[in-house]
Structure formats: structure tokens, C-alpha cells
Design an enzyme around this catalytic site. Structure first.
Site, mmCIF file in Angstrom:
data_model
loop_
_atom_site.group_PDB
_atom_site.id
_atom_site.type_symbol
_atom_site.label_atom_id
_atom_site.label_comp_id
_atom_site.label_asym_id
_atom_site.label_seq_id
_atom_site.Cartn_x
_atom_site.Cartn_y
_atom_site.Cartn_z
ATOM 1 C CE LYS A 24 13.186 35.532 -4.077
ATOM 2 N NZ LYS A 24 12.087 35.310 -5.010
ATOM 3 N NE ARG A 67 16.284 31.149 -12.783
ATOM 4 C CZ ARG A 67 15.811 31.394 -11.571
ATOM 5 N NH1 ARG A 67 16.235 32.459 -10.916
ATOM 6 N NH2 ARG A 67 14.920 30.607 -11.021
ATOM 7 N NE ARG A 100 14.650 35.667 -13.576
ATOM 8 C CZ ARG A 100 14.164 35.312 -12.397
ATOM 9 N NH1 ARG A 100 14.324 36.098 -11.347
ATOM 10 N NH2 ARG A 100 13.495 34.188 -12.269
ATOM 11 N NE ARG A 153 11.635 28.615 -3.633
ATOM 12 C CZ ARG A 153 12.609 29.251 -4.270
ATOM 13 N NH1 ARG A 153 13.766 29.437 -3.703
ATOM 14 N NH2 ARG A 153 12.400 29.717 -5.481
ATOM 15 N NE ARG A 192 10.660 29.690 -10.933
ATOM 16 C CZ ARG A 192 11.187 30.672 -11.667
ATOM 17 N NH1 ARG A 192 11.098 30.650 -12.970
ATOM 18 N NH2 ARG A 192 11.781 31.666 -11.078
HETATM 19 P P1 AMP Z 1 15.312 30.427 -7.234
HETATM 20 O O1 AMP Z 1 16.516 30.825 -8.004
HETATM 21 O O2 AMP Z 1 15.367 30.856 -5.792
HETATM 22 O O3 AMP Z 1 14.026 30.836 -7.913
HETATM 23 O O4 AMP Z 1 15.299 28.811 -7.183
HETATM 24 C C1 AMP Z 1 15.226 28.054 -8.363
HETATM 25 C C2 AMP Z 1 14.707 26.656 -8.059
HETATM 26 O O5 AMP Z 1 15.603 25.984 -7.149
HETATM 27 C C3 AMP Z 1 13.348 26.584 -7.380
HETATM 28 O O6 AMP Z 1 12.282 26.673 -8.320
HETATM 29 C C4 AMP Z 1 13.423 25.218 -6.707
HETATM 30 O O7 AMP Z 1 13.271 24.182 -7.661
HETATM 31 C C5 AMP Z 1 14.856 25.173 -6.216
HETATM 32 N N1 AMP Z 1 15.011 25.779 -4.868
HETATM 33 C C6 AMP Z 1 15.693 26.918 -4.552
HETATM 34 N N2 AMP Z 1 15.631 27.172 -3.238
HETATM 35 C C7 AMP Z 1 14.880 26.181 -2.689
HETATM 36 C C8 AMP Z 1 14.430 25.905 -1.367
HETATM 37 N N3 AMP Z 1 14.729 26.692 -0.325
HETATM 38 N N4 AMP Z 1 13.655 24.782 -1.172
HETATM 39 C C9 AMP Z 1 13.353 23.968 -2.192
HETATM 40 N N5 AMP Z 1 13.726 24.193 -3.477
HETATM 41 C C10 AMP Z 1 14.497 25.275 -3.746
#
Ligand code: AMP
Length: 214
Positions: A15, A159, A126, A90, A170
Site C-alpha cells: 500500500k 519497523r 521491508r 480500519r 496484525r
Molecule cells: P500501518 O503503518 O498502517 O501498518 O499502522 C501501524 C500501526 O499503527 C497499526 O498496527 C496500528 O497499531 C496503528 N494504526 C494505524 N492506523 C490505525 C487506525 N486507522 N486505527 C487504529 N490503529 C491504527
């Protein structure tokens, strides 16, 4: 007309990589809740310290928190040219909250799709830049110089939530909370599926640009 775009997809489907290329060429603002939350953790703000363990476990932070972050981000002047949101909504509650926001009308939802075994392979290779947020993949799109960001020269990092246990959680959290959004947006006639397999991103980026009219 300014376009409002959402990127949906399981963790590790590409993404961020696709999204950043598309926004650069389409002139949209890129809004990532994951980047905003990681920035809070890195800066050790009060909020950052509160949410660090949630991110490390791969759980979701509260709907109200991300709703506030998004509301602010999409009302900024730079988002008025149009925006692409990565990592939000989400949950169904977040999707409905977005719709109620003044700038929350959505034109297109891209669902980025990739087979499960490919997801795990991609996530474990990654690397990302903590400074300019560029994303690399050691197999598909490695940096020119090992460990160094091509764009800004910073040291690349893995990360904290890209370890096998957290990745599994996740994906489980995605299946339970976020996957229902695919059907939700499909029923609204907004969903466009993008097949993320294969190394060559150019055709996928062109398809996405054409769909958003750029
Ligand atoms: P991402 O980089 O989008 O994979 O987000 C990393 C982490 O941030 C996720 O595993 C969640 O812990 C938190 N996070 C990001 N976006 C959201 C969201 N819209 N709602 C809840 N938690 C989020």
C-alpha cells in the site's frame, strides 16, 4: 476536481509503496495514520508513550484517537488539492466517522490485494526511512546503497512491528476489523481492486492514476 482516495489492504501488500508513487504523480496529499502514530512514538510525546506498546503488539489504537488525527490532517490547506489516506479507516466505526467529517466524502477506494504467503515474504524484507518515510524492499526495490535511503541519505530501519509474531497478529487484526470494509465500500460502488503481485509497479500505478483521472 480534488479527489479523495482511500487505500485498503492487509499489512504488507505494498500500500505505502504504491500510494506514495501515485500521490507524487497525481499531486495529492498523502495521509498515513501509521506514519503519524510512529512519529508520536519516536518523539516520545505523552501520546507516543501511551500507544507504543499497542503498536508494538500490532493491535489497533482507539477509533477516537485516529478519527481526530484524520480530521485534522484532511482539513489542512495542503489536503485541499485532494488526498490519499493509507491505513485508515480500519474499522466500520472509523469509516462512518470519516463520512461525517466535512472533507470526508470519498471518491475511490483501492483494495490492494496479494496472496498471504507473499505478504509474509514482503514484510520480512521491508525497510523504511524514519526521516522521509520512503519504503524499500530488499527483494523488489532495494536502495542503491545498502542500508541508506536514496532520497534523503538517512539510515534505513526495520519497523518495530515487522517481526514474525507481530506480523501474524496484525494480519489477524486486519481480517477481523478491517476486511469487512472491503464489502462495505464495494456495496457503495467505490471499490477498485488492484492486484499487487509482480515486481513491476508501473502498470499498477498507471491503472490507479487513470482511475482517479490523472
Ligand atoms: P500501518 O503503518 O498502517 O501498518 O499502522 C501501524 C500501526 O499503527 C497499526 O498496527 C496500528 O497499531 C496503528 N494504526 C494505524 N492506523 C490505525 C487506525 N486507522 N486505527 C487504529 N490503529 C491504527
Amino acid at each position: 476536481m480534488s479527489k479523495h482516495v482511500i487505500l485498503l489492504g492487509a499489512p504488507g501488500v505494498g500500500k505505502g509503496t504504491l500510494g506514495q508513487q501515485v500521490v507524487k504523480r497525481a499531486g495529492l496529499a498523502y495521509v498515513s495514520t501509521g506514519d503519524m502514530l510512529r512519529a508520536e512514538v519516536a518523539a516520545k510525546t505523552e501520546l507516543g508513550n501511551k500507544i507504543a506498546s499497542i503498536l508494538a503488539a500490532g493491535e489497533l489504537v482507539s477509533d477516537d484517537l485516529v478519527n481526530e488525527l484524520i480530521k485534522k490532517a484532511i482539513s489542512k490547506p495542503e489536503a485541499q488539492k485532494g488526498f490519499m489516506i493509507d491505513g485508515y479507516p480500519r474499522t466500520l466505526y472509523q469509516a462512518k466517522s470519516l463520512e461525517a467529517m466535512p472533507q470526508g466524502k470519498i471518491d475511490v477506494v483501492f483494495n490492494i490485494e496479494l496472496p498471504a504467503e507473499e505478504i509474509v515474504r514482503r514484510i520480512s524484507s521491508r525497510r523504511s526511512c524514519p526521516k522521509c518515510k520512503a519504503v524499500y524492499n530488499l527483494i523488489y526495490s532495494p536502495p542503491n546503497k545498502e542500508g541508506i535511503c536514496d532520497r534523503c541519505g538517512a539510515q534505513l530501519v526495520t519497523r518495530a512491528d515487522d517481526n514474525p509474531d507481530t506480523i501474524r497478529n496484525r494480519i489477524a487484526v486486519y481480517e477481523k476489523n478491517t476486511k469487512p470494509l472491503v464489502e462495505y465500500y464495494e456495496k457503495k460502488g467505490l471499490l477498485v481492486r488492484i492486484d499487487s503481485s509482480g515486481n513491476d509497479n508501473e502498470p499498477k500505478i498507471r491503472d490507479m492514476l487513470a482511475i482517479i483521472g490523472k
